[in-house]
Structure formats: C-alpha cells, structure tokens
Design a protein around this motif. Structure first.
Motif, PDB file in Angstrom:
ATOM      1  N   CYS A 265      -3.227   8.688   0.123  1.00 30.99           N
ATOM      2  CA  CYS A 265      -3.559   7.569  -0.753  1.00 30.99           C
ATOM      3  C   CYS A 265      -3.520   8.060  -2.197  1.00 30.99           C
ATOM      4  O   CYS A 265      -4.199   9.044  -2.536  1.00 30.99           O
ATOM      5  CB  CYS A 265      -4.949   7.038  -0.412  1.00 30.99           C
ATOM      6  SG  CYS A 265      -5.566   5.910  -1.683  1.00 30.99           S
TER       7      CYS A 265
ATOM      8  N   CYS B 296       0.889  -1.174   0.000  1.00 29.49           N
ATOM      9  CA  CYS B 296       0.000   0.000   0.000  1.00 29.49           C
ATOM     10  C   CYS B 296       0.918   1.212   0.000  1.00 29.49           C
ATOM     11  O   CYS B 296       1.744   1.367   0.907  1.00 29.49           O
ATOM     12  CB  CYS B 296      -0.894   0.000   1.233  1.00 29.49           C
ATOM     13  SG  CYS B 296      -1.660   1.608   1.585  1.00 29.49           S
TER      14      CYS B 296
ATOM     15  N   CYS C 174      -6.862   0.680  -7.464  1.00 32.68           N
ATOM     16  CA  CYS C 174      -5.677   0.619  -6.610  1.00 32.68           C
ATOM     17  C   CYS C 174      -4.784  -0.451  -7.216  1.00 32.68           C
ATOM     18  O   CYS C 174      -5.136  -1.644  -7.221  1.00 32.68           O
ATOM     19  CB  CYS C 174      -6.059   0.260  -5.177  1.00 32.68           C
ATOM     20  SG  CYS C 174      -4.594  -0.034  -4.167  1.00 32.68           S
TER      21      CYS C 174
HETATM   22 FE1  SF4 Z   1      -3.418   1.915   0.049  1.00 33.02          FE
HETATM   23 FE2  SF4 Z   1      -4.937   3.718  -1.208  1.00 33.02          FE
HETATM   24 FE3  SF4 Z   1      -4.714   1.242  -2.190  1.00 33.02          FE
HETATM   25 FE4  SF4 Z   1      -6.073   1.713   0.062  1.00 33.02          FE
HETATM   26  S1  SF4 Z   1      -6.604   2.414  -1.966  1.00 33.02           S
HETATM   27  S2  SF4 Z   1      -4.608   0.034  -0.296  1.00 33.02           S
HETATM   28  S3  SF4 Z   1      -4.828   3.365   0.986  1.00 33.02           S
HETATM   29  S4  SF4 Z   1      -3.049   2.764  -1.989  1.00 33.02           S
END
Ligand code: SF4
Ligand code: 13P
Length: 390
Positions: free
Chosen positions: A246, A121, A336
């Motif tokens: 994020c 992440c 993501c």
């Molecule tokens: Fe990380 Fe953003 Fe993906 Fe959530 S959406 S796992 S905070 S990068």
C-alpha cells in the motif's frame, strides 16, 4: 498520493489532484465551488429514499461520510450492502475492489455505483490475473503447485478472488488474516501459502501472529522472470509473498516512530498491518481499521497516540476524541489519493443522475468471476473463531 510538508499535527485537509486511472466522468460534474452541494446531496438522497443505500468507508472524506447510511471497513460494508436487499441502488463511497465485492455479495437486481471510476486501489492493481497465472505455472514447474494454497487480501480485484476460489484458496481481511492462514495451512500436508497482493500483511501475520520466521517467507516479484526466485527457494518457503504494498501505509517509517518516542515519553504507537514489518515491530499495537477505532474509543483520557493509517480516519479520530492526544505517524499529509477521488461533486453527480433515472458508474462483476470469487469469499465467511473484525 498528495504529499505536502506539514508538521506532525495539526492535521490539515488535502486536496487530491491526481487521476490514477484517467477515467473521465460523463455528464456535468458540479463545480467544487458550488455552495449548494450539501443541499443538493441532501435533496437527492431524500428523493431516492429507501431506493438508495449509501456506504462510506472509514478512509472517505468528511464531506462524503456525512451522507453515509453506514460506515465501516471494506468487509463490513460489503455485508451491510448484502443485508439491504430492498435497496435498488448501493452507492459505494470507497474504492473499486470494495464496490466489486458489494456487487458479488448483493442480489443481481441491485446496482452498485462507484461515484468516481478513478477510485481504484494501487495495491489491488499490483496483482493482475495474468501475472498470478504465470506465477502459478512457474510453481507447477518448480514442483510445488500441488502444495500451494492461494490466499488473497480483500484489497484485490474480483478476478484474483475468483482465482483463489478456483484453486482451493480463500479471501482474508486485515483482521482475520491469521485465521485464514491457519485454515489454509490445514488444507494440505506441507502446505505453503501464496499470499496476494500485500507482502506486508502476509509477512506481519506469518511472523508476528503465526510464529514463522522471516526465512520462511520469500517475495515473488511479478516483474522478474520466475518471480526472481529459484525452484529451491520456492520449495523451502512456507509463505510466498506477492510483491505488492500500500502506497499510503508504506510511508510510515521507523525514524518517525523513534522521533515521536523521543518527544513523548508515554506515547503509544498504533499501526495497520499494511505497514512495513520494521515499523510494525516498533509499534505497541497493530490491527485493522476497526481495531484502531475501537482501541482509541477505549483509550483513557489524557493518553497520547500516534496512528499509522490513512489520514482521513486519523483526523476524524482526533476530532472525535479531543480528550486524547492523537497525532499522525508521518511528517507529511498522506491521504489515500484514490479514496479521496470520491468527493462531494462526484457524490452529488451520481445521486442526481439516479434521481433523473440514469444509472452512472455501475460496477458489475461478470457471472463466472462472481461465482468463483463468491466461493473464496464464502470460505472466509465460514472461518472459525474470530469474525472479520477484531
Ligand atoms: Fe489501497 Fe492503500 Fe488506499 Fe487502502 S489505503 S485503498 S490499500 S492504496
Ligand atoms: P479495511 O479492510 O480496514 O477496510 O482497509 C481497507 C484498506 O484499503 C486499507 O488500506
């Protein structure tokens, strides 16, 4: 992150091609073109029976989520894993920090598996333990450390959670951040909070839910000496926000909110608190992943919604609620990329390896880190009032 120019809707499927951590899978990964992947996954799951428990985060691909025994947000999934002591293997279809939390909250005899180790992440990676310890020392130099309570978002590595556990702090999620902050402010007279690693969740919670002003918040930039702050700024602040964000939720913009409002008179804007403060200010509703799901489930047929969160979830909500008009709050595809690392080939590979007696990609938190992180997680579990979900 995959970005492909696309109109606001229809929602299309994207294919992530990036490898953020550059970790290669050992063994043979099935080809994505293999027509038998679904049948192979089903067969492996049947062969493992109750020995395996498959968890699927809301942001996972449909091709993976179909094999999940339970779906949920990061905290619910960790609790669900803990509630399955008979399962020898927890296959976590999510990202690294979630698998770590599952390992902390499950018995030592249970093995937590992340089908692709590249599924990290980027937000969690923005706060490294050594950086946080440097910041902590600088707070001592500024004479404020004694009043600082560290609070970390679930989206952080186990060693950051452990840092909070060791230093009188707590973990929070996007749905209980206000309760966690209330608890933290009550810990010391003149308490101030070091909020890790998401500045937006920290700011949105402090300003919109706790009544602080933007002037009460300062941003600690780990790339700058002294965080880019003077001792006076640290002394005056109530919220010291770590400069993390994020990369998915940070994309949503005020411009698209304005554009959609101009196009649809009655549209409701529903966003996650990881979005920028200016975007949240323009939204009708803000809340966690679970809050977003419940809001759409409860919405009247015929209503129109623009949702600012990860695209796999928004697309699934649009598919599940054809009687409601659901659009994505961005002009581009915005998955993501690390959540999308977990695809059917990796899932099949992990499951078939288990059937063959080989435990691959096990996530293990070392005992000292686990002990301290558990302190911060248990403090969160015992917070009064709201549960971890809205
Ligand atoms: Fe990380 Fe953003 Fe993906 Fe959530 S959406 S796992 S905070 S990068
Ligand atoms: P949840 O806490 O809702 O699972 O969210 C995790 C996440 O990665 C949000 O970007």
């Amino acid at each position: 992150m995959t970005t492909i120019d696309l109109p606001l809707l229809p929602l299309g499927k994207g294919r992530d091609l990036t490898t953020e951590r550059g970790v290669e899978c050992p063994g043979d990964l099935p080809a994505a073109s293999d027509p038998d992947l679904v049948a192979r996954a089903r067969k492996a799951k049947e062969a493992l029976g109750d020995r395996v428990f498959v968890l699927g985060h809301h942001y996972q691909r449909d091709e993976v989520i179909q094999f999940a025994d339970v779906t949920g947000d990061s905290f619910k999934l960790a609790r669900d894993a803990a509630a399955r002591p008979e399962a020898e293997f927890i296959v976590f279809c999510g990202v690294h920090f979630m698998a770590e939390s599952a390992d902390i909250l499950t018995a030592d005899t249970q093995k937590v598996i992340l089908p692709d180790l590249s599924a990290g992440c980027s937000m969690a990676d923005m706060a490294r333990l050594s950086q946080v310890e440097d910041a902590w020392d600088a707070m001592a130099d500024a004479g404020v450390q004694g009043s600082v309570v560290p609070v970390t978002y679930m989206n952080s590595s186990a060693d950051i959670k452990a840092f909070c556990g060791r230093n009188g702090g707590v973990v929070c999620t996007s749905s209980n951040a206000d309760v966690a902050l209330e608890w933290a402010f009550a810990q010391k007279p003149d308490a101030k909070i070091l909020f890790l690693p998401d500045q937006h969740l920290g700011r949105n919670t402090a300003v919109l839910k706790m009544g602080f002003s933007l002037d009460d918040c300062v941003v600690w930039d780990p790339q700058k000496p002294g965080g880019g702050l003077t001792a006076q700024q640290l002394q005056d602040a109530k919220m010291i926000l770590w400069k993390g964000h994020c990369s998915v939720h940070g994309r949503f913009s005020e411009a698209v909110v304005d554009e959609l409002r101009a196009q649809h008179e009655d549209i409701k804007i529903l966003v996650h608190p990881e979005c920028k403060h200016e975007v949240v200010l323009k939204a009708d509703l803000v809340g966690s992943t679970e809050f977003i799901i419940k809001t759409i489930e409860a919405a009247e047929p015929g209503t129109t919604w623009a949702i600012g969160t990860e695209l796999n979830l928004v697309k699934r909500l649009a598919d599940a609620h054809p009687d409601k008009n659901i659009v994505f709050l961005d002009r581009n595809v915005c998955y993501c990329s690390t959540m999308n690392r977990i695809d059917l080939p990796h899932f099949v590979w992990a499951m078939e390896s288990l059937v063959a007696g080989q435990v691959v990609n096990q996530i293990t938190v070392d005992p000292d880190t686990e002990r301290d992180a558990l302190v911060a997680l248990e403090r969160m579990l015992s917070l009064p009032g709201k549960s971890h979900r809205d």
